[in-house]
Write an enzyme that holds these catalytic residues in place. Structure first.
Site, PDB file in Angstrom:
ATOM      1  CE  LYS A   1      -8.129 -15.032  -3.704  1.00 18.75           C
ATOM      2  NZ  LYS A   1      -9.022 -15.837  -4.578  1.00 18.75           N
TER       3      LYS A   1
ATOM      4  CE  LYS B   1     -12.995 -16.338   1.143  1.00 23.52           C
ATOM      5  NZ  LYS B   1     -12.089 -15.941   0.025  1.00 23.52           N
TER       6      LYS B   1
ATOM      7  CE  LYS C   1     -14.306 -20.537  -2.114  1.00 20.79           C
ATOM      8  NZ  LYS C   1     -13.784 -19.411  -2.937  1.00 20.79           N
TER       9      LYS C   1
END
Length: 328
Positions: free
Chosen positions: A247, A148, A150
């Site tokens: 989440k 991932k 950023k």
């Protein structure tokens, strides 16, 4: 038998500074809810998130306000009716799941109607920095299957994406802008993401500007994060997003997470099961949902200097189900 509630604030130092478009942090501050019944103790962890108007003190206060109903035997179903979704409800809900598993001698996955849990591959996060810094960080973990990345801060995002791809040519890339792109640069950055073969772009625009996504082709699938919280939000994302990030700190726990997952499937969304930066205790219940997800981002413990005792076992990109000593 009366239950007993305990609420604590725990601080975990990060192995190194963690930076996203909204800022940087060097520690994870979490709230732990423990509910004891006899010799059994159920635990749940949440991460209060300022982006959603949450504070550590506010979350502790919200959980403490439930002391009497919890000690009188409040159920998960009753909890959902009296506490809004968010971090506080997540900690309580997951503690109730853990407590039921421990008092019944039945795993949380079985209680949830799921088959046995299997290991899954998790993404590993590359913190935001200069293109050179991100390339160096990527080379150190280029063997991992999913990264991932950023981004979301300034004109260097294109260079950041290209630098990470050059450093990890074989990894599946999730590009996470954390609402940091704008209507002016969104299309350009999306094309760069497509050119490097990114698998998905996560929350490119601020929540509330999703109408732009409905008018723009998606050369790379787009995943909602800040734009989605509970299952009731999902229908508003149709035609705008292709994936949704589930989440537990947003849904308010595993109980709503299971509903969210089923509804996302019904509406045709791909699912990423994600996390805030927390310990293995926060990741453990999410592993139940990860069994049915296309993407898993449960690397929180890998970012800590030291995890909780009996933490999850990670082997490279693979994360294994929790032991009963941890949760569930």
């Amino acid at each position: 038998m009366t239950s007993r509630l305990s609420v604590t604030v725990d601080v975990f130092s990060l192995a190194k500074q963690f930076t996203i478009a909204r800022g940087a942090k060097t520690e994870a501050v979490v709230v732990t809810c423990s509910i004891a019944k006899g010799d059994a103790i159920g635990r749940g962890e949440c991460v209060p998130y300022a982006r959603y108007g949450e504070t550590v003190d506010g979350v502790v206060e919200a959980i403490e306000s439930l002391r009497t109903p919890l000690e009188d035997g409040l159920t998960r179903e009753e909890l959902a009716k009296i506490m809004p979704p968010g971090a506080a409800r997540n900690a309580v809900d997951c503690a109730l799941w853990d407590l039921e598993a421990k008092t019944s001698g039945t795993s949380a996955s079985t209680l949830a109607g799921l088959p046995g849990l299997n290991p899954v591959d998790t993404a590993y996060t590359i913190s935001l920095g200069s293109p050179d810094e991100m390339a160096a960080a990527t080379r150190a973990v280029a063997h991992r299957s999913v990264l991932k990345v950023k981004v979301g801060r300034g004109a260097e995002d294109a260079d950041r994406m290209r630098a990470v791809r050059d450093a990890a040519p074989g990894a599946r890339l999730i590009i996470d802008a954390n609402e940091g792109w704008t209507g002016d640069n969104f299309k350009t950055h999306l094309l760069v993401a497509a050119s490097i073969g990114a698998f998905v772009v996560e929350q490119p625009l601020p929540a509330g500007q999703d109408d732009i996504l409905a008018r723009t082709p998606h050369p790379v699938p787009i995943c909602a994060d800040e734009s989605v919280h509970g299952s009731g939000d999902l229908h508003t994302l149709i035609g705008r997003y292709d994936y949704v990030n589930l989440k537990l700190d947003k849904t308010g726990g595993l109980t709503e997470g299971l509903i969210f997952l089923e509804e996302a499937r019904r509406l045709g969304f791909g699912v990423m099961v994600g996390c805030m930066v927390g310990s293995s205790l926060a990741m453990a219940p999410a592993l139940l949902l990860a069994q049915g997800a296309e993407l898993v981002d449960l690397d929180g413990p890998l970012l800590l200097r030291e995890d909780r005792p009996n933490g999850l076992r990670y082997d490279g990109s693979r994360v294994f189900p929790p032991s009963p000593a941890l949760w569930g």
